[in-house]
Every structure is written in structure tokens, then in C-alpha cells.
Design an enzyme around this catalytic site. Structure first.
Site, PDB file in Angstrom:
ATOM      1  N   ASP A 148     -45.574  20.659   9.504  1.00 52.53           N
ATOM      2  CA  ASP A 148     -44.355  19.873   9.669  1.00 52.53           C
ATOM      3  C   ASP A 148     -43.203  20.582   8.970  1.00 52.53           C
ATOM      4  O   ASP A 148     -43.409  21.435   8.102  1.00 52.53           O
ATOM      5  CB  ASP A 148     -44.532  18.464   9.085  1.00 52.53           C
ATOM      6  N   SER A 149     -41.992  20.186   9.348  1.00 47.79           N
ATOM      7  CA  SER A 149     -40.797  20.758   8.722  1.00 47.79           C
ATOM      8  C   SER A 149     -40.660  20.338   7.270  1.00 47.79           C
ATOM      9  O   SER A 149     -39.835  20.887   6.538  1.00 47.79           O
ATOM     10  CB  SER A 149     -39.554  20.308   9.495  1.00 47.79           C
ATOM     11  N   GLY A 202     -34.136  19.273  12.206  1.00 48.12           N
ATOM     12  CA  GLY A 202     -33.428  18.560  13.263  1.00 48.12           C
ATOM     13  C   GLY A 202     -31.958  18.889  13.402  1.00 48.12           C
ATOM     14  O   GLY A 202     -31.337  18.538  14.396  1.00 48.12           O
ATOM     15  N   CYS A 237     -44.401  17.458  14.029  1.00 50.08           N
ATOM     16  CA  CYS A 237     -42.941  17.411  13.892  1.00 50.08           C
ATOM     17  C   CYS A 237     -42.365  17.334  15.298  1.00 50.08           C
ATOM     18  O   CYS A 237     -42.614  18.232  16.110  1.00 50.08           O
ATOM     19  CB  CYS A 237     -42.450  18.679  13.177  1.00 50.08           C
ATOM     20  N   ASN A 238     -41.635  16.276  15.598  1.00 54.27           N
ATOM     21  CA  ASN A 238     -41.061  16.114  16.933  1.00 54.27           C
ATOM     22  C   ASN A 238     -40.098  17.241  17.269  1.00 54.27           C
ATOM     23  O   ASN A 238     -40.102  17.751  18.395  1.00 54.27           O
ATOM     24  CB  ASN A 238     -40.340  14.765  17.029  1.00 54.27           C
ATOM     25  N   THR A 239     -39.278  17.639  16.317  1.00 57.54           N
ATOM     26  CA  THR A 239     -38.298  18.695  16.556  1.00 57.54           C
ATOM     27  C   THR A 239     -38.986  20.014  16.867  1.00 57.54           C
ATOM     28  O   THR A 239     -38.636  20.704  17.835  1.00 57.54           O
ATOM     29  CB  THR A 239     -37.373  18.848  15.332  1.00 57.54           C
ATOM     30  N   CYS A 260     -39.581  10.557  14.754  1.00 61.23           N
ATOM     31  CA  CYS A 260     -39.700  11.627  13.752  1.00 61.23           C
ATOM     32  C   CYS A 260     -40.840  11.226  12.835  1.00 61.23           C
ATOM     33  O   CYS A 260     -40.955  10.052  12.456  1.00 61.23           O
ATOM     34  CB  CYS A 260     -38.399  11.788  12.969  1.00 61.23           C
ATOM     35  N   THR A 261     -41.680  12.183  12.464  1.00 66.68           N
ATOM     36  CA  THR A 261     -42.867  11.842  11.675  1.00 66.68           C
ATOM     37  C   THR A 261     -42.533  11.433  10.250  1.00 66.68           C
ATOM     38  O   THR A 261     -43.391  10.888   9.541  1.00 66.68           O
ATOM     39  CB  THR A 261     -43.876  13.010  11.665  1.00 66.68           C
ATOM     40  N   HIS A 262     -41.305  11.643   9.813  1.00 69.63           N
ATOM     41  CA  HIS A 262     -40.891  11.124   8.510  1.00 69.63           C
ATOM     42  C   HIS A 262     -40.696   9.612   8.535  1.00 69.63           C
ATOM     43  O   HIS A 262     -40.861   8.934   7.527  1.00 69.63           O
ATOM     44  CB  HIS A 262     -39.575  11.770   8.053  1.00 69.63           C
TER      45      HIS A 262
END
Length: 257
Positions: free
Chosen positions: A12-13, A45, A75-77, A185-187
Site C-alpha cells: 500500500d501507499s 492519490g 491501494c485503490n490509487t 481508499c483502503t485508509h
């Protein structure tokens, strides 16, 4: 080490992908995991497409160098920017990305009104626009860019008053009309409770983490790469910040109820 006993790499970012890691561990606790968060370069993002692609490919290569038998881009982005490229690079690799859980939200009865919270890049990328087009006759869909929201989670702030104020201002224009919120968003699952408090119990919240975990399990089974061990596996946390505080925050979020 047998191929089946190698770890699953989760990228992930930052630390948001730990929400997906939790879902993976819930259905495959016997597997080993390496989680890498690129918090030095967060947020993804607001970066350019080329920057996100370069960072994602480099970080996935590092997880593979460490022996990962499969990769979850949590991470969606990064998924929007780079998963197609990664699949071309590694056609035999069990590789799963994540996308906003728009399908179950849009297919609710009664032509629902759905708000999709995501990073600016996820909202503007072609992958998301295609997803919206797929369900635009089933629901009224609004994409809401949320610059600044993931930074609260990266700082370990998942329920502070300043976070609540930020979310109230962000969501206020939409709450009268919407039926559902998609966490794109995974956050964002780490602040889901605050979002639910603000939106009210009548608004359903959707998150794609569990579906991503099930898809990784399916791909590993197809590839014959599921471990046969009965005992619980290990979870190794790595972060480009490489500070003990960041690793401790990662462990805290992984164990958070």
C-alpha cells in the site's frame, strides 16, 4: 522453502492497506504475510500517474525479491495506475488489486444514491470512470475526492475531534440525499465508525477489502500455492519510513478492533 510456504506480499501507499491485510488474515490465518507501506511517498492519490506507476512497480518488485508468492495491491490509487502493467509483467503471478465496492452498493433495490469517497487520482482515473459507467443505470453515483483524509490515518488519528470536523465539512453537502457510502481508499475503513456517526445509521457503508481477500484466496488455490500448514502464520511489517513508531502504528492498526 516450499513455494506454498512463501509469504503473501501486501503493498500500500502507506498504512491504509492494513485494513485489507486484516481481511486476508481473517480468512487465511495460516499464511505468512509481508506488508510493505510506502509512507515516505504517501499520499499517492495526489501524485501523477507516471509517479504512481513507477513507485508501485518498484515496490512490488521488492516484495517479489523477498520471496512473495502472490501480491495484493491494497491501494485503490496504485491499482488504478499500475495493476494492468504488473499483470503484463508477471502473467503467472497471483496478483490482486482493489477497487471501490460500487457493485454491491449500486445493485441495492430502489435505484440508490451512492457516494464514493476516494483519492483524487482514483476518482479521475479511467478505471473508476468505467466502473461508474457500468452501474450508472442502476444508481445515482457521486464521486467525492477526499484530499487530506488519508493523512489523518497515516498520523494514527482515527477518531479525533479534528478528524470529525474534517469529515463533517466534507460530507455535509451530500448527507441529505444519499443512501450509501463506498469507501474507495483502503485508509478509510479505519475512520468508518466516525463516518457512520456523521452519516447516521440509515446510510449503509461498503468496503471492498473482504472481496479482495477472497479473490486472493481463490487465485492462490488455482495456482496450487495455498500453504498446508495448520498453525497460524506470521505477519512482517515493513515501511519505507523505517521508524519503530511507524511499525508500532502498523501493528496497532492490525490489532485494532
Amino acid at each position: 522453502m516450499e513455494n506454498q510456504d512463501r509469504p503473501i506480499g501486501v503493498f500500500d501507499s502507506g498504512i491504509g492497506g492494513i485494513s485489507v491485510l486484516r481481511e486476508l488474515y481473517a480468512i487465511m490465518p495460516e499464511e505468512d504475510y509481508i506488508y510493505f507501506g510506502d509512507s515516505v511517498h504517501a499520499p499517492y492519490g495526489t501524485k501523477t500517474l507516471a509517479q504512481v506507476r513507477e513507485l508501485t512497480v518498484a515496490n512490488v518488485k521488492e516484495l517479489l525479491r523477498q520471496g512473495a508468492k502472490g501480491i495484493v495491491v491494497a491501494c485503490n490509487t496504485a491499482t488504478s495506475a499500475a495493476v494492468r502493467i504488473l499483470r503484463n509483467m508477471y502473467p503467472e503471478l497471483p496478483l490482486v488489486g482493489i477497487e471501490p465496492a460500487l457493485k454491491p452498493a449500486a445493485l441495492q433495490p430502489g435505484h440508490p444514491k451512492v457516494l464514493v469517497m476516494a483519492t483524487p487520482m482514483t476518482i479521475r482515473e479511467e478505471k473508476f470512470q468505467r466502473l461508474v459507467e457500468q452501474y450508472e443505470f442502476d444508481a445515482d453515483i457521486i464521486g467525492l475526492p477526499c484530499p487530506g483524509l488519508m493523512e489523518f490515518v497515516e498520523a494514527g488519528n482515527t477518531d479525533g475531534e479534528d478528524l470529525r470536523d474534517f469529515l463533517e465539512d466534507l460530507l455535509a453537502p451530500y448527507l441529505r440525499d444519499i443512501d450509501s457510502i463506498v469507501l474507495g481508499c483502503t485508509h478509510y475503513p479505519f475512520v468508518q465508525r466516525v463516518i457512520q456517526d456523521i452519516a447516521g445509521e440509515r446510510v449503509r457503508i461498503f468496503d471492498g477489502g473482504a472481496g479482495t481477500a477472497r479473490e486472493m484466496r481463490r487465485r492462490l488455490e488455482l495456482a496450487g500455492l495455498r500453504t498446508a500448514r495448520a498453525k497460524k502464520g506470521t505477519v512482517l511489517f515493513e515501511n519505507s519510513l523505517a521508524t519503530e513508531e511507524e511499525i508500532e502504528l502498523s501493528r496497532f492498526l492490525f490489532q485494532k478492533k
